[in-house]
Write an enzyme that holds these catalytic residues in place. Structure first.
Site, PDB file in Angstrom:
ATOM      1  N   HIS A   1     -22.942   0.370  17.751  1.00 38.22           N
ATOM      2  CA  HIS A   1     -22.914  -0.662  18.790  1.00 38.22           C
ATOM      3  C   HIS A   1     -23.753  -1.845  18.321  1.00 38.22           C
ATOM      4  CE1 HIS A   1     -22.934  -2.504  22.734  1.00 38.22           C
ATOM      5  NE2 HIS A   1     -24.245  -2.702  22.592  1.00 38.22           N
TER       6      HIS A   1
ATOM      7  N   HIS B   1       0.820  -1.222   0.000  1.00 38.67           N
ATOM      8  CA  HIS B   1       0.000   0.000   0.000  1.00 38.67           C
ATOM      9  C   HIS B   1       0.846   1.261   0.000  1.00 38.67           C
ATOM     10  CE1 HIS B   1       0.161  -1.878   4.028  1.00 38.67           C
ATOM     11  NE2 HIS B   1       0.386  -0.675   4.484  1.00 38.67           N
TER      12      HIS B   1
END
Ligand code: NAI
Length: 465
Positions: free
Chosen positions: A444, A321
């Protein structure tokens, strides 16, 4: 007559092929010279991708053998079909390398098959597989030839019994005893693959810790988990000699551990070095640095006008990368744009189980530079999603500048650390403070809440510990 291009790139790894596509997008007539029979370089053919395919498959095998029972999943006898596992890996590689060929066609990048030698500024001599010679002219030449495994003196790699990462990705049976020389990225990832498939794996590491370039706490934690799963570590120890007794190797160790070791296969993974063989750099007078890397300035220019270099062949971490970012930046710069690569925001990931991921400064680096910082830490054992998934190993550690709260480094060991680090990298790119992460709403129940909690913990405000 030679074909003329605006940009010619030598090497079609993640640096070279991405640079080629970006250059073509920007309107340059672009060629990429590659001698391997498929595009994608080490990463796609014999590196990142096949190793990830085998890590995934071996993880499933290990899970089926042990971990699923805890979830109430009962299996009969679990067996290994190594040939099928290898075939799947090869298919993944073929699909992705053909994908790069498709992208070249789509973007009108010419793949010139053969080995390139820079004959003069603006001229590349290409020798094809059958010895056919071909000349390419280009206004700008980009060296993107990558790296190759570092050899140990006196140890001959045959890719069957003494292997580099290339041979370790293609063993035709599970070795009874595998000794890995080097406790870095390759040694731990491929050591994990073969350990999960049933080999007794010993890692011999010269330094007193594994993954020595990462924050020390990550190395210590990973060492503990991997040792628990059965990997044997000999730290502060080097290979002093190797005797081939034909059906087995006898390895003589020196350092903290002086014992001899028996091994059926030895994997040498002691780093990689820049690959510039046959490029003609010496004749051209291209300056290399003291590590044999092509010396470049901030704009990737070598000392010879019109010749540039990116990726593993120049300074900086040898990561796909990083090479990609440099390839894009250079193509844009050639088009007159003002791109920038932030070398302080390049994540590093080790794809073991648990994964290890880092971005920015380690504690050791901050201490050495006398930069005052605060630490926020949060364990995955207190993260509800990690609990539900049954993967509670590890923690997130956020390092923030004491005075400004700016995020300096984030270090994660745990489930999906390689994906979680992307948020931390973005935070670093944006110059975020720990409070910025802490005040960002995280869904969540997700593993990403552990990063939010670690950011809260910088200021002593974590909720769930
Ligand atoms: P590495 O630099 O990660 O680790 C080499 C290890 O070998 C170090 O811990 C070093 O202390 C040790 N060592 C050196 N000489 C030794 C000796 N004589 N005896 C015992 N130990 C010795 O290099 P590795 O694992 O070979 O990987 C090469 C490169 O490939 C890395 O720099 C990495 O950037 C890249 N890579 C990245 C991956 C990823 O991003 N997940 C995966 C695999 C490779």
């Amino acid at each position: 007559m030679a074909d003329h291009y605006d940009v010619a790139i030598v090497g079609a790894g993640p640096g070279g092929y991405v640079a080629a596509i970006r250059a073509a997008q920007l309107g340059f007539r672009t060629a990429c010279i590659e001698s391997r029979g498929s595009l994608g370089g080490t990463c796609l053919n014999i590196g990142c991708i096949p190793s990830k395919a085998l890590l995934q498959s071996s993880e499933k095998f290990a899970e089926a053998g042990q971990a699923l029972a805890e979830h109430g999943v009962k299996l009969g006898e679990v067996g290994l079909d190594l040939a099928a596992m290898m075939e799947r890996k090869d298919n993944v590689v073929t699909t992705l390398t053909r994908g790069v060929e498709f992208l070249f066609r789509k973007n009108k990048v010419d793949w010139i098959k053969g080995k390139g030698r820079i004959a003069a500024p603006g001229r590349i001599a290409v020798t094809g597989h059958e010895g056919a010679a071909h000349e390419v002219e280009a206004t700008s030449i980009i060296i993107a030839t990558g790296s190759q495994s570092t050899r140990l003196p006196g140890i001959e790699i045959d890719e069957k019994r003494i292997v580099s990462s290339t041979g370790a990705l293609a063993l035709d049976r599970v070795p009874r005893r595998l000794t890995v020389i080097g406790g870095g990225y390759i040694g731990l990832e491929l050591g994990s693959v073969w350990q999960r498939l049933g080999a007794k794996v010993t890692v011999v590491e010269a330094l007193d810790r594994i993954i020595p370039n990462m924050d020390r706490e990550l190395g210590t934690a990973l060492h503990r988990v991997l040792a628990r799963t059965g990997l044997d570590f000999r730290l502060a120890t080097k290979l002093a000699g190797l005797r081939d007794l034909h059906d087995v190797f006898e390895l003589e160790l020196e350092g903290a551990d002086q014992q001899t070791l028996a091994a059926d296969v030895v994997l040498v993974a002691v780093g990689r070095r820049p690959y510039t063989d046959g490029l003609g750099l010496e004749a051209l007078g291209v300056v290399l640095d003291e590590h044999g890397r092509v010396a470049v300035d901030d704009g990737f220019a070598t000392n010879i006008p019109g010749i540039y270099a990116i990726g593993d062949v120049i300074r900086g971490p040898m990561l796909a990368h990083k090479a990609e970012e440099e390839g894009i930046a250079l193509a844009e710069q050639l088009a007159g744009q003002k791109p920038h690569v932030d070398y302080d925001a390049i994540p590093g990931v080790v794809y073991t189980w648990p994964e290890v991921a880092s971005v920015g400064s380690t504690e050791e680096e901050l201490n050495a530079a006398a930069i005052p910082y605060r630490i926020g830490k949060f364990p995955f054992s207190a993260n509800p999603r990690a609990r539900s998934n049954g993967y509670t190993e590890g923690f997130v550690k956020v390092l923030a500048e004491r005075e400004t709260d700016r995020v300096l480094g984030v270090h994660i060991i745990g489930p999906d650390a390689g994906t979680l680090i992307a948020e931390a990298t973005l935070a670093k790119e944006f110059g975020a403070s720990a409070e910025d992460i802490a005040r960002t709403c995280h869904a969540h129940p997700t593993l990403s809440e552990a990063l939010k909690e670690a950011a809260l913990a910088v200021d002593g405000r974590a909720i769930h510990i």
